[in-house]
Scaffold this active site. Structure first.
Site, short mmCIF file in Angstrom:
data_model
loop_
_atom_site.label_atom_id
_atom_site.label_comp_id
_atom_site.label_asym_id
_atom_site.label_seq_id
_atom_site.Cartn_x
_atom_site.Cartn_y
_atom_site.Cartn_z
N HIS A 108 14.76 -27.77 -103.00
CA HIS A 108 14.63 -28.27 -104.36
C HIS A 108 15.30 -29.63 -104.58
O HIS A 108 14.67 -30.55 -105.07
CB HIS A 108 15.06 -27.28 -105.44
CG HIS A 108 14.66 -27.83 -106.78
ND1 HIS A 108 13.35 -27.86 -107.20
CD2 HIS A 108 15.36 -28.50 -107.70
CE1 HIS A 108 13.28 -28.50 -108.35
NE2 HIS A 108 14.48 -28.90 -108.68
N TYR A 150 14.64 -34.28 -105.87
CA TYR A 150 15.41 -35.29 -106.60
C TYR A 150 15.72 -36.49 -105.71
O TYR A 150 15.86 -37.61 -106.20
CB TYR A 150 16.68 -34.68 -107.20
CG TYR A 150 16.30 -33.74 -108.30
CD1 TYR A 150 15.92 -34.23 -109.54
CD2 TYR A 150 16.20 -32.38 -108.07
CE1 TYR A 150 15.48 -33.39 -110.54
CE2 TYR A 150 15.76 -31.52 -109.07
CZ TYR A 150 15.41 -32.03 -110.28
OH TYR A 150 14.96 -31.19 -111.26
N HIS A 194 0.70 -29.30 -109.35
CA HIS A 194 1.93 -29.80 -109.99
C HIS A 194 2.55 -30.93 -109.17
O HIS A 194 2.84 -32.00 -109.69
CB HIS A 194 2.91 -28.64 -110.15
CG HIS A 194 4.34 -29.06 -110.31
ND1 HIS A 194 4.79 -29.69 -111.45
CD2 HIS A 194 5.41 -28.96 -109.50
CE1 HIS A 194 6.08 -29.94 -111.32
NE2 HIS A 194 6.48 -29.52 -110.14
N PHE A 195 2.74 -30.72 -107.87
CA PHE A 195 3.53 -31.74 -107.18
C PHE A 195 2.70 -32.96 -106.76
O PHE A 195 3.26 -33.95 -106.35
CB PHE A 195 4.40 -31.18 -106.05
CG PHE A 195 3.71 -30.54 -104.90
CD1 PHE A 195 2.88 -31.26 -104.07
CD2 PHE A 195 3.94 -29.20 -104.60
CE1 PHE A 195 2.28 -30.66 -102.98
CE2 PHE A 195 3.34 -28.59 -103.52
CZ PHE A 195 2.50 -29.33 -102.70
N HIS A 196 1.39 -32.89 -106.94
CA HIS A 196 0.66 -34.15 -106.79
C HIS A 196 0.83 -35.03 -108.03
O HIS A 196 0.61 -36.23 -107.96
CB HIS A 196 -0.81 -33.91 -106.47
CG HIS A 196 -1.02 -33.57 -105.01
ND1 HIS A 196 -0.80 -32.32 -104.52
CD2 HIS A 196 -1.35 -34.32 -103.94
CE1 HIS A 196 -1.01 -32.30 -103.21
NE2 HIS A 196 -1.35 -33.51 -102.83
N ARG A 237 -3.09 -21.42 -102.60
CA ARG A 237 -2.93 -22.70 -101.94
C ARG A 237 -2.92 -22.48 -100.43
O ARG A 237 -3.02 -21.36 -99.96
CB ARG A 237 -1.62 -23.36 -102.38
CG ARG A 237 -0.39 -22.66 -101.87
CD ARG A 237 0.89 -23.31 -102.33
NE ARG A 237 1.21 -24.51 -101.57
CZ ARG A 237 2.47 -24.99 -101.44
NH1 ARG A 237 3.48 -24.37 -102.02
NH2 ARG A 237 2.70 -26.08 -100.74
N ARG A 238 -2.80 -23.55 -99.67
CA ARG A 238 -2.71 -23.49 -98.21
C ARG A 238 -3.85 -22.67 -97.62
O ARG A 238 -3.65 -21.90 -96.70
CB ARG A 238 -1.37 -22.89 -97.78
CG ARG A 238 -0.22 -23.75 -98.20
CD ARG A 238 1.10 -23.25 -97.71
NE ARG A 238 2.02 -24.38 -97.57
CZ ARG A 238 3.29 -24.27 -97.25
NH1 ARG A 238 3.79 -23.10 -97.00
NH2 ARG A 238 4.04 -25.33 -97.13
#
Ligand code: HEM
Ligand SMILES: [Cu+2]
Lengths: 163, 550
Positions: free
Chosen positions: B226, B230, B377-379, B440-441
């Site tokens: 996580h 950041y 989300h993370f794209h 996913r994956r």
């Protein structure tokens, strides 16, 4: 060292207060869902040895499948392995409350039953336990949603809830 | 206060450039697989044409994850932070050789990890969850990349200490402060994966131990996993806080609050990794809840950032004649591709943050875990908020470093907009599919259980991926065009570093003191992780031999 204090613009002060309140509300919402509505995430259940869990005659996963423990209440022992679940199909009458005990004899998988709250990581050595009540008849596919090798996309099964 | 005269030496410029070059080559290869995955989802399977070079969807996905999320980010970031430390402190690195050693370690590690991936001996994805077992060189290589980045970090610390000695009592210039802090955060964060590698995966892959504990490995991994985000995000925030305002003709709205936000990130970003393990069987629900609450707390510095950055932009826009409650946005210099890219990145990042809130919400995660919602989300976050910002930064930084004019700024502007549009289509479809339950994956074009109602969304994934592909090509065209251009800049590119509205000397001293914050961060980690780590290590069950399943 000077002793200047933190200068905060009045608008920004309001925004900070708003942010804190917002996050407290979110936390409260989650707490209510977790504790009052009883939506639960998995917790440690038991340890098994993945090398023997599928063959040891004392292990319920040497004979995976559905067991009725009381009228309308079931336990389902599911064995995940590359690239299938055993058993592949389960039939229960509508209204049944089923507790799933899932483990893997090789790599990690995910056990996810579509259109339910059941979605749990399956980690070798651990037992993933979650309970669900099937309130509507129909076919509920369960699929693996963790990469588990080249055959991963074909790893699925189904629960048939009969009227 | 005309501090703009400092310049990096040619050697320093070339050192930073090498970081960016490796980063961009990684991104070029890594993003290539993004559209291939997206097309596969839409029913157009191009993988047979890649044989025998790329043997499976998963070998490609491993490349995509490793090259984009680990290599592009880490190399760009260490390069950018190196620039910030030198330029911010207006002094050369204290021990340039140390930083060079760090860089070379990263390169050696990268090559070591790349070879087994390319030989299909490490198709375990960038999360390498055991007991899937890759070739040892993959683990050793990734570890060396991290160690190399640590060494570069030590170089920053020595440089900062030297500056502090030369400038007692002065406030650390913001970009240098924030860069050193980002490195501190990274070094604390990567402890988890370092332990995982050294105590489990490396000895196991070398055959020194037979078995590992996959649950404990996940806990170590997400200790790092996580705060890793950041580490990606803070360099983008540095640009948004301190550089973008200058690029739009404004000032930094509040130097103090910017620093406060960074301190809070250092404090709060590690002790909440269990929010990646909500559905793990081996972690007690109570601790998951604790980390859920802490997860909400780390949104606070991001909300602070949203305010400060928007206020800084508004200040600049109004100085350029912008008016109205929202109309001022139009007065921002959208024609500057660096500005356009970063504004669009920030906008999508905002939506990514909202999706993250949903995802982090403990039991909502029961619905979303391992669905396409997560890559959706993370794209928005790492692949746009961060990546498109770095692209925007490179639109001024590369001309600064190379002394060449940006080649075809119009194309660069198109690049930013196409990324924005493509990503909206792609990511929206991925979110919706995730809510419908799509895993996913998974090469969904190949999955037998895909219901017909997913098809239109899967098609949108492909369309979005196609637009993103064009955008990526434009980016590399602009970069290559700039590097090989014959047109020099007339005078050295001005580095955009915004002044603060309030003079920096008014920033309270407690916002420029390291020890209390770092100790507090470590203490919080011990509280939030200590008991569970102790439990899980005490009950370690080394029962999993390795598997090669690809
Ligand atoms: C051309 C633009 C891109 C497209 C079309 C694209 C597409 C995709 C798709 C469809 C997936 C899901 C694959 C699956 O779950 O089976 C994926 C996964 C991923 N992408 Fe991208 N992507 C792009 C750019 C990026 C960038 C710039 C980054 C990071 C900086 C990135 C990081 C990742 C990561 C970390 C994963 C997860 C890999 C895994 O599950 O192991 N992508 N991408
Ligand atoms: Cu599986």
């Amino acid at each position: 060292m000077s002793t200047t204090s933190l200068h905060v613009h009045p608008y920004e002060k309001r925004w900070i207060i708003f942010s804190i309140v917002l996050l407290i509300v979110f936390t409260a919402a989650v707490a209510i869902a977790a504790f009052a509505l009883g939506i639960q995430v998995p917790s440690p259940e038991q340890r098994v040895d993945p090398r023997t869990v599928a063959v040891d005659p004392n292990s319920p996963w040497s004979n995976p499948g559905l067991r009725e423990i009381a009228p309308g209440r079931y336990e389902a022992y599911i064995l995940a392995q590359t690239w299938q679940f055993q058993p592949r199909e389960i039939r229960v009458p509508v209204g049944s409350r089923v507790t799933f005990y899932v483990t893997s004899k090789d790599v990690q998988h995910t056990f996810k039953i579509q259109d339910t709250n059941i979605n749990v990581q399956v980690v070798p050595g651990q037992v993933s336990k979650l309970t669900v009540t099937f309130k509507k008849p129909g076919t509920y596919p369960f699929i693996c949603s963790e990469y588990c090798g080249v055959g991963h996309a074909g790893m699925f099964g189904q629960i048939i809830v009969t009227p | 206060m005309t501090a703009q005269t400092y310049s990096l030496s040619p050697k320093e410029k070339s050192f930073v450039s090498w970081h960016l070059l490796v980063a961009m080559v990684a991104l070029a290869l890594g993003t290539l697989f993004g559209p291939l995955q997206a097309f596969e989802h839409a029913g157009l399977n191009l993988y047979p044409f890649l044989q025998p070079l790329i043997k499976s969807y998963y070998q490609g996905l491993t490349l995509h994850g490793v090259l984009n999320a680990l290599v592009w980010t880490t190399f760009f970031i260490t390069g950018f932070l190196t620039f910030n430390v030198i330029y911010g402190l207006k002094r050369p690195l204290r021990y340039p050789t140390l930083n060079q050693v760090g860089f070379w370690l990263m390169i050696v590690g990268l090559v070591m990890a790349a070879i087994p991936i390319l030989l299909n001996k490490a198709s375990v994805l960038y999360t390498f969850y055991p007991p899937m077992k890759a070739h040892w060189a993959y683990y050793v290589g990734l570890t060396l990349v991290v160690v190399g980045s640590w060494v570069e970090g030590y170089g920053f610390y020595f440089t900062y200490a030297a500056w502090r000695k030369e400038n007692p009592g002065e406030r650390t210039p913001f970009i240098a402060f924030a860069s050193v802090l980002t490195m501190v955060l990274w070094q604390i964060a990567t402890l988890g994966v370092a332990v995982e590698m050294l105590t489990m995966l490396i000895p196991w892959s070398l055959g020194l131990i037979e078995t590992v504990d996959p649950q404990l490995a996940r806990t170590y991994f997400w200790f790092t996993g996580h705060p890793l985000v950041y580490f990606w995000l803070l360099p983008a925030y540095i640009s948004w806080y301190a550089m973008l305002p200058k690029q739009v003709g404004g000032k930094m709205f509040s130097d103090s609050l910017a620093r406060l936000a960074f301190w809070l990130f250092l404090l709060l970003s590690v002790p909440l990794g269990f929010h990646h393990q909500y559905v793990d069987p081996g972690v007690p629900a109570g601790w998951k809840f604790v980390h859920a609450v802490l997860t909400f707390s780390v949104f606070f510095p991001s909300l602070l950032t949203a305010f400060t950055v928007i206020a800084s932009l508004e200040y600049g826009a109004r100085k350029n004649g912008g008016t109205g409650l929202f109309r001022w946005v139009l007065a921002l210099p959208w024609r500057d591709p660096s500005v356009a890219a970063q504004l669009l990145a920030g906008l999508l990042f905002f939506f990514g943050g909202i999706g993250g809130l949903a995802n982090a919400a403990y039991n909502v995660n029961l619905e979303l875990h391992n669905t396409t919602f997560v890559p959706g989300h993370f794209h928005l976050t790492v692949a746009t908020g961060v990546t498109l910002t770095f692209m925007g930064v490179s639109y001024w930084l590369v001309p600064y470093l190379t002394g060449k004019k940006l080649w075809k700024p119009d194309l660069a502007r198109w690049q930013a907009w196409l990324w924005f549009i493509g990503m909206i289509i792609f990511s929206n479809a991925m979110h919706v599919l995730g809510i419908l339950g799509a895993p996913r994956r998974t090469p969904l074009g190949d999955a037998p259980y895909v219901p017909a109602e997913w098809n239109s969304r899967l098609l949108q994934v492909g369309i979005g991926g196609g637009i993103l592909f064009i955008s990526a090509i434009l980016y590399f065209a602009v970069m290559i065009g700039t590097a090989f251009s014959k047109v020099k800049v007339e005078k050295e590119v001005e580095v955009p570093v915004a002044e603060a509205l309030q003079p920096v000397s008014q920033t309270p001293a407690w916002l420029d003191r390291w020890a209390p914050w770092v100790y507090a961060a470590l203490a919080l980690i011990v509280i939030a992780y200590g008991p569970q780590l102790y439990e899980q290590i005490r009950n370690i069950s080394l029962t999993s031999p390795g598997f090669r399943v690809w």
